[in-house]
Motif scaffolding. Sequence first.
Motif, short mmCIF file in Angstrom:
data_model
loop_
_atom_site.label_atom_id
_atom_site.label_comp_id
_atom_site.label_asym_id
_atom_site.label_seq_id
_atom_site.Cartn_x
_atom_site.Cartn_y
_atom_site.Cartn_z
N THR A 74 0.83 -1.20 0.00
CA THR A 74 0.00 0.00 0.00
C THR A 74 0.87 1.25 0.00
O THR A 74 0.60 2.22 -0.71
N TYR A 77 2.23 1.66 -3.38
CA TYR A 77 1.17 2.14 -4.27
C TYR A 77 0.97 3.64 -4.10
O TYR A 77 0.89 4.39 -5.07
N ASN A 78 0.88 4.08 -2.86
CA ASN A 78 0.66 5.50 -2.58
C ASN A 78 1.82 6.34 -3.11
O ASN A 78 1.62 7.43 -3.66
N GLU A 81 1.51 6.52 -6.83
CA GLU A 81 0.39 7.41 -7.17
C GLU A 81 0.82 8.87 -7.09
O GLU A 81 0.48 9.69 -7.96
N LYS A 189 2.56 1.31 -9.98
CA LYS A 189 1.29 1.45 -9.26
C LYS A 189 0.41 0.22 -9.49
O LYS A 189 -0.17 -0.33 -8.54
N ASP A 190 0.31 -0.22 -10.73
CA ASP A 190 -0.52 -1.39 -11.05
C ASP A 190 0.03 -2.65 -10.40
O ASP A 190 -0.72 -3.49 -9.91
N ALA A 192 1.84 -2.79 -7.65
CA ALA A 192 1.57 -2.69 -6.21
C ALA A 192 0.11 -2.98 -5.90
O ALA A 192 -0.21 -3.65 -4.92
N ARG A 193 -0.79 -2.46 -6.75
CA ARG A 193 -2.22 -2.70 -6.55
C ARG A 193 -2.53 -4.21 -6.63
O ARG A 193 -3.29 -4.74 -5.83
N GLY A 268 -5.51 2.52 0.94
CA GLY A 268 -5.46 3.68 0.05
C GLY A 268 -6.48 4.75 0.36
O GLY A 268 -6.53 5.76 -0.33
#
Length: 367
Positions: A74, A77-78, A81, A189-190, A192-193, A268
């Motif tokens: 997460t 990801y953040n 982003e 990002k993808d 990590a998601r 998120g």
Amino acid sequence: MAGERDARGVRGLRGGRLALCTAVVLCATGLLGGTATAAQRAPAPSPPPDGGARHLDEVRKEIEGLYRAAERATDAYNAAEEQVQLQQKKIVELARTIVAAQGRLAVLKRQAGALASAQYRAGGIPPEAKLVLNADPEAFLANADLVRKGQQAVKGVIGQLTHLKSDLDGYAQDASHRWEQLEADRQKKDAARKQINDKIDAAKALESRLAAKEKDRLRKLEDEQALLTQQKWLDSGALRDIRGKATEQGKKAISYATSQIGKDYVWGAVGPNTFDCSGLTLRAWQAAGRTIPRTSQEQWRQLPRVPLKEMRPGDLVIYFSDASHVGMYLGDGAIVHAPRPGRQVTITGAGSMPILGVVRPDGERTG
């Protein structure tokens, strides 16, 4: 008497009904530190009476590990982003700069064309012949001076055109690089998601296989383990010298954070209805008038650090060696935090997880 003193400490910190409610929660969960008696201490987890209990503890550890891995992802990801948003903003700024530069280029081209035409019309006869044929030599010299100035103007325009074209080439290369970086950040990002979803799905699947009674036992086991870890922290004397008082901004941040108690953790999420751990601290300090980094790792990197013994209510406690979790210190050995998926914003012991360090959103950076 110890409970009354602790309740007074919290009441002095936050005031009124909210402080009293917090004190009741802290007393009921055995989180208050410093004056805790043996009777108040968290009970050690009971020895597993059978293989089923041992299995449940193994499940707890596996679920905890999966959610910890999701929390690390997460943060990745953040961070990705944030980079995506930064690159998008830079590309928009570059596009505006390029448009403005192209407009200047068109103007300069028109100026250069007009000057070239003027020079062409004035050419064709050598200056010496013009001087002989001109009835007024002084007028000729004045015209010659104007011609020189015109030539200098042409050179100036050509120089500006050259620099501007060079700048445009640079802008184009920068924009191309930004697009490449944007695509790379989107891929991060993808990835990590996907990792987050995989870990959370695996944890939920593992938990869903438990019967209702086992789920209740699992939650009690989690709470019991947290209380045991908290008590060990209290017994170490870590809380003994902590006497800091909340600032006015700190009180506002605490008020916001504690008013979110009971809301679901969602990875998120930054509110107002759901939060992840750093989303809660971000919004709480925004409510207090301070903008802090989005992720727990960036909060750890960028905010001023303070020794544990100087910790005061409103400070952020960063957990685990990778700084993947964060909670807000309330005083009396407790934090408010968003724990993990499937759980809600709650109050727990500040020492119930491995502490990496403490940062101060309303502190001053040194060094």
